[in-house]
Design an enzyme around this catalytic site. Structure first.
Site, PDB file in Angstrom:
ATOM      1  N   SER A  38       0.799  -1.215   0.000  1.00  0.00           N
ATOM      2  CA  SER A  38       0.000   0.000   0.000  1.00  0.00           C
ATOM      3  C   SER A  38       0.836   1.270   0.000  1.00  0.00           C
ATOM      4  CB  SER A  38      -0.890   0.026   1.229  1.00  0.00           C
ATOM      5  OG  SER A  38      -0.066   0.087   2.361  1.00  0.00           O
ATOM      6  N   ASP A 292      -3.240   7.467   9.497  1.00  0.00           N
ATOM      7  CA  ASP A 292      -4.076   6.499  10.206  1.00  0.00           C
ATOM      8  C   ASP A 292      -3.167   5.610  11.040  1.00  0.00           C
ATOM      9  OD1 ASP A 292      -3.072   4.457   8.561  1.00  0.00           O
ATOM     10  OD2 ASP A 292      -4.845   4.378   7.282  1.00  0.00           O
ATOM     11  N   HIS A 295      -0.328   4.388   8.684  1.00  0.00           N
ATOM     12  CA  HIS A 295       0.287   5.115   7.566  1.00  0.00           C
ATOM     13  C   HIS A 295       0.659   6.534   7.932  1.00  0.00           C
ATOM     14  CE1 HIS A 295      -2.429   2.131   5.745  1.00  0.00           C
ATOM     15  NE2 HIS A 295      -1.380   1.922   5.006  1.00  0.00           N
TER      16      HIS A 295
END
Ligand SMILES: *[C@@H]1O[C@H](CO)[C@@H](O)[C@H](O)[C@H]1NC(C)=O
Ligand SMILES: *[C@@H]1O[C@H](CO)[C@@H](O)[C@H](O)[C@H]1NC(C)=O
Length: 317
Positions: A38, A292, A295
């Site tokens: 990601s 978050d 991240h």
């Protein structure tokens, strides 16, 4: 949530890729070709059935503030075609790792599948540019690999052999300029701190040690590949120390919060959980190190990517 929270989905290199793209107009590097998780998935997972997505608010909330710089397009995104991919493409998939078993956890695209897509890409590129020109792009492109955290946080441990195989595989397909990304201090992600409540929400030192030791091995592998493979230039892009510097002295970099994330309660949410509780999210993400629970924010990513470009990747630019 048990599922999602184990996915390591770091965005460090997303911004860094953008920077590279903007520099490549001077074109020592004709294309940027990306593999990973990601941290560098610009939308491939939106095209596959998985919960490891973030194509909803508050994700992307601040994106326009970024300006209109190009992003590296996702290979599976129907908005783009080979004429876009000829200068940059990402095969990355949130939730993926070096190990096949890692990608199975959230039904995302495994690294070997990313490599299959890359082979398909080579065929399309040859059809589009002609054999000779495509060969130059493949040889001169910069290859970025950004993954590994999911292998630990989802899968606990992996074999060094698999990484080795993969890089050699790329080499045999023509890649010559390769950046292999190291792990950040992953014990300091808000989620890991949350699980450390009996120790005052300190960083989980054990995970940081694992990251350090993994980075050490990766660095050794990079040295070996440079010796063994003719004409290759592999660099090790290690975010660990610069990231740790931010965490230790957030205020020197203008951050006010290093322990909890902007999104929702900042303690454990990511993905869909982040979206449900978005009313709780912070207003100014630039004051936070983490976006978050897993991240970093864009601002953090920018600092780390600037550092990597300055110290390591400049040799390709
Ligand atoms: C790619 O898409 C653009 C429009 O989005 C189109 O003009 C172009 O012909 C397409 N190229 C190929 C090779 O399909
Ligand atoms: C991973 O899975 C693919 C098939 O999806 C297989 O070809 C490959 O050998 C596997 N890699 C390892 C290291 O097991």
């Amino acid at each position: 949530m048990v599922f999602i929270h184990r996915t390591w989905v770091l965005m460090i290199l997303a911004e860094f890729v953008i920077m590279l793209m903007s520099r490549t107009t001077e074109a020592k590097v004709p294309a940027v070709i990306v593999f990973g998780d990601s941290s560098v998935d610009a939308g491939n997972n939106n095209q596959i059935p998985t919960v490891a997505r973030s194509n909803f608010v508050p994700y992307g909330r601040d994106f326009p503030a970024f300006g209109l710089r190009p992003i590296v397009p996702a290979y599976l995104d129907p908005m783009y075609n080979i004429s876009d991919f000829a200068v940059g493409v990402t095969f990355a998939s949130a939730g993926s790792g070096y190990d096949n078993a890692t990608s199975d956890v959230l039904s995302v695209i495994s690294l070997s599948r990313e490599l299959d897509y890359y082979k398909e890409y080579q065929r399309k590129l040859k059809a589009y540019l002609g054999e000779a020109k495509a060969k130059i792009v493949i040889k001169e492109a910069l290859y970025l690999m950004s993954l590994g955290t999911n292998d630990f946080l989802e899968n606990y441990y992996t074999m060094p052999d698999r990484r080795n195989q993969f890089t050699v595989d790329q080499y045999q397909l023509g890649a010559r300029k390769v950046s292999v990304g190291g792990l950040p201090p992953m014990g300091c992600m808000p989620l890991e701190r949350t699980t450390n409540l009996f120790n005052g929400y300190e960083c989980m030192e054990e995970y940081n040690m694992v990251a350090l030791s993994f980075n050490n091995k990766l660095s050794g592998l990079v040295n070996r590949l440079n010796k063994e493979l003719k004409g290759i230039q592999v660099v090790f892009s290690n975010p660990y120390q610069v990231f740790l510097g931010l965490l230790k002295k957030p205020s020197s970099y203008g951050f006010v919060e290093a322990e909890t994330a902007c999104c929702a309660t900042g303690m454990f949410e990511m993905g869909y959980a982040c979206s449900r509780l978005r009313a709780l999210s912070c207003e100014d993400a630039d004051k936070y190190i983490f976006w978050d629970a897993f991240h970093p924010t864009q601002r953090t990513s920018r600092i780390i990517s600037d550092h990597l470009v300055k110290t390591v990747l400049h040799k390709f630019l």
